[in-house]
Design a protein around this motif. Structure first.
Motif, PDB file in Angstrom:
ATOM      1  N   LEU A  39       0.866  -1.336  -0.561  1.00  8.03           N
ATOM      2  CA  LEU A  39       0.104   0.026   0.217  1.00  8.03           C
ATOM      3  C   LEU A  39       0.731   1.327  -0.274  1.00  8.03           C
ATOM      4  CD1 LEU A  39      -2.764  -1.295   2.234  1.00  8.03           C
ATOM      5  CD2 LEU A  39      -2.995  -1.165  -0.105  1.00  8.03           C
ATOM      6  N   VAL A  40       0.688   2.112  -0.578  1.00  4.87           N
ATOM      7  CA  VAL A  40       0.993   3.869  -1.162  1.00  4.87           C
ATOM      8  C   VAL A  40       0.083   4.248  -0.159  1.00  4.87           C
ATOM      9  CG1 VAL A  40       2.862   2.797  -2.510  1.00  4.87           C
ATOM     10  CG2 VAL A  40       1.235   4.022  -3.183  1.00  4.87           C
ATOM     11  N   ASP A 107     -15.821  -0.517   4.214  1.00  2.00           N
ATOM     12  CA  ASP A 107     -16.191  -0.547   2.262  1.00  2.00           C
ATOM     13  C   ASP A 107     -15.799   0.016   1.796  1.00  2.00           C
ATOM     14  OD1 ASP A 107     -18.059  -2.242   3.067  1.00  2.00           O
ATOM     15  OD2 ASP A 107     -19.811  -1.840   3.010  1.00  2.00           O
ATOM     16  N   ASP A 108     -15.883   1.807   1.637  1.00  2.00           N
ATOM     17  CA  ASP A 108     -14.749   2.348   1.294  1.00  2.00           C
ATOM     18  C   ASP A 108     -13.000   2.686   1.264  1.00  2.00           C
ATOM     19  OD1 ASP A 108     -17.798   3.580   0.657  1.00  2.00           O
ATOM     20  OD2 ASP A 108     -17.570   5.273   1.941  1.00  2.00           O
ATOM     21  N   ILE A 113      -8.310   0.022  -0.874  1.00  2.00           N
ATOM     22  CA  ILE A 113      -6.871  -1.236  -0.423  1.00  2.00           C
ATOM     23  C   ILE A 113      -6.997  -1.560  -2.049  1.00  2.00           C
ATOM     24  CG2 ILE A 113      -6.489  -2.392   1.018  1.00  2.00           C
ATOM     25  CD1 ILE A 113      -7.202  -0.418   3.700  1.00  2.00           C
ATOM     26  N   LEU A 114      -8.360  -2.278  -1.770  1.00  2.14           N
ATOM     27  CA  LEU A 114      -8.125  -3.444  -3.119  1.00  2.14           C
ATOM     28  C   LEU A 114      -7.477  -3.058  -4.337  1.00  2.14           C
ATOM     29  CD1 LEU A 114     -11.456  -5.281  -2.384  1.00  2.14           C
ATOM     30  CD2 LEU A 114      -8.698  -5.950  -2.138  1.00  2.14           C
ATOM     31  N   LEU A 115      -7.497  -1.202  -4.921  1.00  3.14           N
ATOM     32  CA  LEU A 115      -7.647  -1.144  -5.669  1.00  3.14           C
ATOM     33  C   LEU A 115      -5.853  -1.016  -6.447  1.00  3.14           C
ATOM     34  CD1 LEU A 115      -9.329   2.482  -6.808  1.00  3.14           C
ATOM     35  CD2 LEU A 115      -9.488  -0.079  -7.995  1.00  3.14           C
ATOM     36  N   TYR A 121      -7.259 -10.481  -4.077  1.00  2.76           N
ATOM     37  CA  TYR A 121      -7.103 -10.534  -3.073  1.00  2.76           C
ATOM     38  C   TYR A 121      -8.545  -9.803  -2.193  1.00  2.76           C
ATOM     39  CZ  TYR A 121      -1.445  -9.231  -2.003  1.00  2.76           C
ATOM     40  OH  TYR A 121      -0.644  -9.802  -2.065  1.00  2.76           O
ATOM     41  N   ASP A 122      -9.235  -9.391  -2.441  1.00  2.00           N
ATOM     42  CA  ASP A 122     -11.018  -9.273  -2.273  1.00  2.00           C
ATOM     43  C   ASP A 122     -10.766 -10.968  -1.903  1.00  2.00           C
ATOM     44  OD1 ASP A 122     -10.722 -10.323  -4.332  1.00  2.00           O
ATOM     45  OD2 ASP A 122     -13.095 -10.102  -5.287  1.00  2.00           O
ATOM     46  N   LEU A 123     -10.560 -11.910  -1.613  1.00  2.00           N
ATOM     47  CA  LEU A 123     -10.679 -13.148  -0.942  1.00  2.00           C
ATOM     48  C   LEU A 123     -10.471 -13.326   0.237  1.00  2.00           C
ATOM     49  CD1 LEU A 123     -10.974 -15.354  -4.406  1.00  2.00           C
ATOM     50  CD2 LEU A 123     -12.731 -14.256  -3.513  1.00  2.00           C
TER      51      LEU A 123
END
Length: 131
Positions: A39-40, A107-108, A113-115, A121-123
């Motif tokens: 993450l950045v 959620d937001d 993060i997932l982007l 990675y959602d799993l």
């Protein structure tokens, strides 16, 4: 809102079905150190702000990663850092920590993060996204 250390570890301990808080803490430290390398910028800072201070510092001072790890390699790297872990137990560790992180993030922020992460990675976060 920042989650207290005890509450965060209680969630991880329950989800990972760990016998002790120490086991939950070890998993949390390794998984957050690896996650922090992926993450950045503002996304990492905003997630850190929601974690207990000790874990926020781990996220902000991550293990260095030469490249983003696929979910499978993320699990393998977790197994390598946890003494006595197998890929199967590491999958459990990653899931226990990242599902707690997902709840903490909301959620937001989780979408942001997932982007920043490779596909699927959602799993690992326990939040399958519609394709």
């Amino acid at each position: 809102m920042t989650l207290r250390r005890e509450a965060f570890l209680d969630h991880v301990k329950e989800r990972g079905r760990y016998g002790t808080e120490e086991e939950a803490e070890r998993a949390a430290r390794v998984v957050l150190a690896l996650l922090g390398a992926h993450l950045v910028g503002e996304v990492r800072a905003r997630l850190a702000a929601r974690l207990p201070e000790e874990f926020a510092l781990i996220l902000l001072n991550p293990l260095q990663s030469a490249e983003p790890l696929s979910p499978e390699r993320f699990v393998r790297a977790t197994a390598a850092w946890i003494e006595g872990a197998t890929e199967q137990t590491a999958t459990w560790d990653v899931s226990a920590v990242l599902s707690t992180v997902a709840d903490t993030a909301g959620d937001d922020l989780l979408k942001e993060i997932l982007l920043q992460l490779p596909a699927d990675y959602d799993l690992l976060f326990g939040r399958p996204q519609p394709t």
